[in-house]
Design an enzyme around this catalytic site. Structure first.
Site, PDB file in Angstrom:
ATOM      1  N   GLY A   1      -0.048  -2.854  11.105  1.00  0.00           N
ATOM      2  CA  GLY A   1      -0.783  -2.658  12.146  1.00  0.00           C
ATOM      3  C   GLY A   1      -2.061  -2.647  12.320  1.00  0.00           C
ATOM      4  CG  ASP A   2      -4.082  -1.859  16.047  1.00  0.00           C
ATOM      5  OD1 ASP A   2      -4.375  -3.196  16.315  1.00  0.00           O
ATOM      6  OD2 ASP A   2      -3.516  -1.526  16.994  1.00  0.00           O
TER       7      ASP A   2
ATOM      8  CB  SER B   1      -9.045  -1.118  10.796  1.00  0.00           C
ATOM      9  OG  SER B   1     -10.339  -0.660  10.466  1.00  0.00           O
ATOM     10  CD  GLU B   2      -5.757   1.481   5.099  1.00  0.00           C
ATOM     11  OE1 GLU B   2      -5.888   1.721   3.809  1.00  0.00           O
ATOM     12  OE2 GLU B   2      -4.771   1.408   5.771  1.00  0.00           O
TER      13      GLU B   2
ATOM     14  CB  THR C   1      -0.990   0.004   1.209  1.00  0.00           C
ATOM     15  OG1 THR C   1      -0.214   0.012   2.461  1.00  0.00           O
ATOM     16  CG2 THR C   1      -1.962  -1.132   1.233  1.00  0.00           C
TER      17      THR C   1
ATOM     18  CG  LEU D   1     -23.648  -8.848  23.103  1.00  0.00           C
ATOM     19  CD1 LEU D   1     -23.588  -9.459  24.396  1.00  0.00           C
ATOM     20  CD2 LEU D   1     -24.861  -8.014  22.650  1.00  0.00           C
TER      21      LEU D   1
ATOM     22  CB  THR E   1      -2.431  -2.621   7.940  1.00  0.00           C
ATOM     23  OG1 THR E   1      -1.555  -1.304   7.907  1.00  0.00           O
ATOM     24  CG2 THR E   1      -2.501  -3.358   6.763  1.00  0.00           C
TER      25      THR E   1
ATOM     26  CD  GLU F   1     -11.342   6.171   9.039  1.00  0.00           C
ATOM     27  OE1 GLU F   1     -12.097   6.925   7.997  1.00  0.00           O
ATOM     28  OE2 GLU F   1     -11.586   5.048   8.858  1.00  0.00           O
TER      29      GLU F   1
END
Length: 314
Positions: free
Chosen positions: A65-66, A70-71, A39, A224, A68, A280
């Site tokens: 990381g987090d 999430s993306e 990326t 939940l 990437t 983000e």
């Protein structure tokens, strides 16, 4: 048996990682076809996920990381296909904080992380879906607001590279003299909270900001959200810091936190509030957050503490 087909989506900041390069080579030697995409700018991860699906990849590995993670998870979740028809998701943690990987107890070494993906069946997990200003955002880990979010946003990139998770703590200590509570109303099924908070965690996962366990009991396959509200501090901030130092962070949080477990949550804030979704920031005065059950499948350790029934991941 057909050759396993993987697509590895690598954060450009880690493109020179020699350990990962060697681990990919060993994986290919085992007969697994691995194609790597790096990326460079916004939208790359989504495009690579689309290409991987079109090419028939059975597994998509997020290497970073987090953010990437999430993306890639967002790109998968945004597809019309059911989770079972989508490629499974794997993670090689290469970021600064790696909050999701740490809480899930994923291996840190690239070769061990890739071996786990190759040897462990994927488990259906939930995702967090946030709506604000007519836009939809997804996250695999946690949405956080208040003091912790501002610390994450303000921590310099250079400091993150040098100090890792410690960078967030140092930035946070520097901000202690100017903590301002956020006035908001939170609503969910049989739940309502109103007042000023200094920290808010809405967890699919457990921690953010380099190890801050805002939602220490969250599970990623229970359907939940775990909600934690840290209200405005009463008394001297130094007294609260004393509790943190003498009894530990979790003990201090338990004394003052409000917790709930909900399928959805709505937030109305008196002024624009920034929620951090796996790196983000999303700013608005009104939010709707839902837990979307079993939206993707992910390779996780057989005894992963984030699963309701870890043994069933085997």
């Amino acid at each position: 048996m057909p050759t396993p087909h993987w697509r590895l989506i690598l954060n450009g900041k880690s493109a020179g990682d020699d350990d990962l390069r060697e681990a990919v080579g060993r994986l290919r030697a085992r007969g697994i076809a691995v194609e790597v995409r790096v990326t460079w700018e916004d939208g790359d991860a989504a495009r690579y996920v689309g290409e991987a699906i079109a090419d028939g990849a059975g597994t998509i590995v997020a290497a970073g990381g987090d953010g990437t993670l999430s993306e890639v998870a967002t790109a998968l979740a945004s597809r019309d296909e059911a989770a079972g028809a989508l490629p499974a998701l794997g993670l090689v943690p290469l970021g600064t904080a790696n909050d999701f990987a740490s809480a899930a107890e994923l291996p840190e070494a690239p070769d061990e992380a890739l071996d786990l993906i190759a040897s462990t069946p994927a488990h259906a997990i939930d995702l967090l879906r946030l709506q604000a200003k007519d836009r939809v955002h997804w996250a695999a880990n946690l949405a956080s607001g208040g003091f912790g979010t501002q610390v994450t946003v303000e921590t310099p990139e250079g400091m993150k590279k040098l100090l890792g998770g410690l960078a967030y703590l140092l930035t946070g200590l520097a901000r202690l003299g100017r903590i301002e509570p956020v006035e908001a109303t939170l609503r969910g099924p049989d739940f309502q909270w109103r007042g000023g908070f200094i920290a808010l965690g809405i967890g699919n996962g457990r921690q953010a900001g380099g190890g801050q366990a805002l939602c220490p009991d969250a599970r990623i396959d229970d359907g939940l959200l775990d909600v934690t509200v840290i209200p405005e501090l009463s008394g001297d901030v130094a007294a609260t810091l004393g509790t943190v130092l003498s009894e530990g962070k979790l003990a201090a949080l338990e004394r003052i936190a409000t917790r709930a477990r909900l399928p959805w949550l709505e937030i109305d804030a008196a002024r624009p509030l920034a929620l951090n979704l796996d790196g983000e920031p999303v700013e608005a005065t009104r939010f709707r957050i839902d837990c979307v059950p079993r939206r993707v499948r992910m390779h996780l350790p057989r005894d992963c503490p984030l699963l309701v029934q870890p043994s069933l991941a085997a």
